[in-house]
Design a protein around this motif. Structure first.
Motif, PDB file in Angstrom:
ATOM      1  N   UNK A  56       0.624  -0.826   0.282  1.00 27.85           N
ATOM      2  CA  UNK A  56      -0.180  -0.058   0.012  1.00 27.85           C
ATOM      3  C   UNK A  56       1.205   0.839   0.267  1.00 27.85           C
ATOM      4  N   UNK A  57       0.792   2.501  -1.328  1.00 30.50           N
ATOM      5  CA  UNK A  57       0.821   3.315  -0.841  1.00 30.50           C
ATOM      6  C   UNK A  57       0.239   4.287  -0.506  1.00 30.50           C
ATOM      7  N   UNK A  58       0.789   5.700  -0.890  1.00 34.94           N
ATOM      8  CA  UNK A  58      -0.458   7.042  -0.060  1.00 34.94           C
ATOM      9  C   UNK A  58       0.590   8.358  -0.132  1.00 34.94           C
ATOM     10  N   UNK A  59      -0.577   9.452  -0.911  1.00 35.99           N
ATOM     11  CA  UNK A  59       0.227  10.688  -0.788  1.00 35.99           C
ATOM     12  C   UNK A  59      -0.918  11.633  -0.406  1.00 35.99           C
ATOM     13  N   UNK A  60      -0.139  12.859   0.078  1.00 39.48           N
ATOM     14  CA  UNK A  60      -1.700  14.103   0.180  1.00 39.48           C
ATOM     15  C   UNK A  60      -1.772  14.191   1.273  1.00 39.48           C
ATOM     16  N   UNK A  61      -3.218  14.958   1.428  1.00 35.06           N
ATOM     17  CA  UNK A  61      -3.720  15.168   2.463  1.00 35.06           C
ATOM     18  C   UNK A  61      -3.588  14.164   4.540  1.00 35.06           C
ATOM     19  N   UNK A  62      -3.222  14.163   5.006  1.00 33.61           N
ATOM     20  CA  UNK A  62      -3.289  12.835   6.339  1.00 33.61           C
ATOM     21  C   UNK A  62      -4.039  13.876   8.121  1.00 33.61           C
ATOM     22  N   UNK A  63      -4.150  14.489   7.224  1.00 35.77           N
ATOM     23  CA  UNK A  63      -4.843  14.978   9.357  1.00 35.77           C
ATOM     24  C   UNK A  63      -5.729  14.457  10.315  1.00 35.77           C
ATOM     25  N   UNK A  64      -5.736  12.460   9.353  1.00 36.49           N
ATOM     26  CA  UNK A  64      -6.912  12.341  10.725  1.00 36.49           C
ATOM     27  C   UNK A  64      -6.042  10.986  10.489  1.00 36.49           C
ATOM     28  N   UNK A  65      -4.870  10.953   9.921  1.00 41.76           N
ATOM     29  CA  UNK A  65      -3.441   9.426   9.623  1.00 41.76           C
ATOM     30  C   UNK A  65      -4.581   8.715   8.304  1.00 41.76           C
ATOM     31  N   UNK A  66      -5.227   9.483   7.532  1.00 41.69           N
ATOM     32  CA  UNK A  66      -6.368   8.465   6.617  1.00 41.69           C
ATOM     33  C   UNK A  66      -4.997   7.993   5.290  1.00 41.69           C
ATOM     34  N   UNK A  67      -3.700   8.306   5.421  1.00 39.60           N
ATOM     35  CA  UNK A  67      -2.824   7.347   4.530  1.00 39.60           C
ATOM     36  C   UNK A  67      -2.358   6.293   4.897  1.00 39.60           C
ATOM     37  N   UNK A  68      -2.134   5.993   6.390  1.00 40.41           N
ATOM     38  CA  UNK A  68      -2.132   4.658   7.054  1.00 40.41           C
ATOM     39  C   UNK A  68      -0.528   4.550   7.158  1.00 40.41           C
ATOM     40  N   UNK A  69      -0.081   5.802   7.142  1.00 38.71           N
ATOM     41  CA  UNK A  69       1.399   5.377   7.541  1.00 38.71           C
ATOM     42  C   UNK A  69       1.707   5.706   8.789  1.00 38.71           C
ATOM     43  N   UNK A  71       1.462   8.253  11.094  1.00 43.49           N
ATOM     44  CA  UNK A  71       1.578   9.163  11.902  1.00 43.49           C
ATOM     45  C   UNK A  71       0.553  10.820  10.700  1.00 43.49           C
ATOM     46  N   UNK A  72       0.448  11.604  11.269  1.00 40.91           N
ATOM     47  CA  UNK A  72      -0.538  12.351  10.741  1.00 40.91           C
ATOM     48  C   UNK A  72      -0.094  13.378   9.853  1.00 40.91           C
ATOM     49  N   UNK A  73       1.184  13.778   9.357  1.00 45.22           N
ATOM     50  CA  UNK A  73       2.160  14.905   8.559  1.00 45.22           C
ATOM     51  C   UNK A  73       1.794  14.635   6.653  1.00 45.22           C
ATOM     52  N   UNK A 120     -14.203   6.161  21.157  1.00 42.67           N
ATOM     53  CA  UNK A 120     -13.083   7.267  22.112  1.00 42.67           C
ATOM     54  C   UNK A 120     -11.969   7.739  21.136  1.00 42.67           C
ATOM     55  N   UNK A 121     -11.691   6.785  20.085  1.00 47.15           N
ATOM     56  CA  UNK A 121     -10.728   6.824  19.563  1.00 47.15           C
ATOM     57  C   UNK A 121     -10.684   8.084  18.285  1.00 47.15           C
ATOM     58  N   UNK A 122     -10.229   9.213  17.649  1.00 43.18           N
ATOM     59  CA  UNK A 122     -11.131  10.494  16.877  1.00 43.18           C
ATOM     60  C   UNK A 122      -9.938   9.836  15.613  1.00 43.18           C
ATOM     61  N   UNK A 123      -8.828   9.064  15.555  1.00 42.29           N
ATOM     62  CA  UNK A 123      -7.872   8.611  14.157  1.00 42.29           C
ATOM     63  C   UNK A 123      -7.277   7.580  14.468  1.00 42.29           C
TER      64      UNK A 123
END
Length: 346
Positions: A56-69, A71-73, A120-123
């Protein structure tokens, strides 16, 4: 591989961020080849790629951890997120999901509305297995603004999160789980599902389409029989569509930016989408938030609709009312729309 449109979060995978890219840009500095791609998903501002070898590879916006990597950067480049063997990927505004060869569902990203995990988990910063009450294999995932819809191979549909159009009296919470989850138990076996911001489209037969939710712009048709057998449902934020087995596209709903691929106002009934020549057969269709892309059998891509970020790839930011052929040097095998951008894979 080519990309165009909004790139403010580097979601195009070009290695830099930019407000808009009005023409297709070639993706060159990526850790995979086009022929290695198994599945793709494009969300609000992030892009997911699954390769044949299971990575799995991901790029772009990651404020909620949507890249799955983990972290949230935000990420300017496609970043490796692990090996999960995903065969299908799905992306919402700030949330993601993947299904592997065994039909197992993994989710990550925003959980603010309890759409993917424990209350109870936000991200959720890495792909995490999600078990549903009925068990069985997952067929498809669709995301609304504050909820997730999961279609099972058995035809049952689960809705997780905050879904305003499902009244608690008719669709009570599932008591066997800690999740905010409801089952659409009153529907017949569902074959396909798509979701807009706040509406849900269900294929309950070969040609029968049911809808639920906000219908301000005519995006919901209920008990409608499409003129031909449906092979795929799609949805933008406030418009809906389907692809038929014969290669025709029907669209309905909001049309103030040309979302329906023609001039005119809102349509509350499916209307056939027309390309340059009536005989052209559409192989696949993808709807972004308010624009769309159609891939023909001969590998050409047509775009239409909202074009503020150049997401229609025409070289300008004027809205596109008529499906317009995109200038690409190679034949395309897959085209995918994100919220305000488009990807094409040769």
């Amino acid at each position: 591989m080519f990309a165009w449109g909004a790139n403010s979060q580097a979601q195009l995978g070009l290695g830099y961020s930019k407000e808009q890219c009005e023409k297709p840009q070639a993706l060159t500095d990526v850790p995979f080849r086009s022929d290695q791609i198994e599945c793709v998903a494009a969300g609000g501002g992030h892009t997911l790629i699954g390769t044949i070898d299971g990575r799995l590879y991901a790029c772009g916006w990651n404020n909620r951890g949507q890249l799955g990597v983990g972290h949230t950067n935000d990420s300017l480049h496609f970043e490796p997120a692990g090996e999960y063997g995903f065969k299908r990927l799905f992306a919402g505004w700030d949330v993601s999901a993947g299904v592997n060869a065994f039909g197992e569902l993994f989710v990550w990203g925003s959980n603010v509305w309890q759409q993917i995990g424990e209350p109870t988990v936000k991200n959720v910063p890495t792909p995490s297995r999600l078990l549903l009450p009925c068990g069985g294999k997952v067929k498809k995932v669709a995301f609304g603004l504050q909820y997730m819809v999961v279609l099972m191979e058995c035809g049952k549909v689960w809705v997780l999160g905050k879904c305003k159009f499902l009244p608690a009296t008719e669709y009570p919470l599932e008591t066997s789980t800690k999740l905010t989850i409801r089952c659409l138990w009153d529907k017949t076996s569902v074959r396909d599902v798509a979701s807009g911001d706040n509406h849900l489209v269900l294929l309950t037969g070969g040609r029968r389409v049911e809808s639920m939710g906000d219908n301000k712009h005519g995006q919901c048709v209920n008990g409608c029989e499409i003129a031909e057998e449906v092979s795929k449902l799609e949805s933008g934020w406030t418009h809906s569509g389907c692809l038929t087995a014969s290669g025709a596209v029907f669209l309905w709903g909001r049309n103030d930016y040309g979302q329906l691929g023609r001039a005119g106002g809102t349509s509350n009934e499916p209307q056939k989408f027309m390309l340059e020549i009536d005989e052209m057969v559409v192989k696949d269709v993808s709807l972004g938030s308010q624009h769309g892309a159609a891939l023909t059998e001969d590998g050409r891509v047509y775009c239409w609709g909202w074009n503020e970020h150049g997401n229609c790839g025409t070289g300008s930011v004027e809205n596109v009312w008529v499906p317009t052929l995109i200038d690409l040097p190679l034949s395309v095998k897959k085209a995918v729309c994100g919220a305000g951008y488009t990807l094409a894979f040769t």
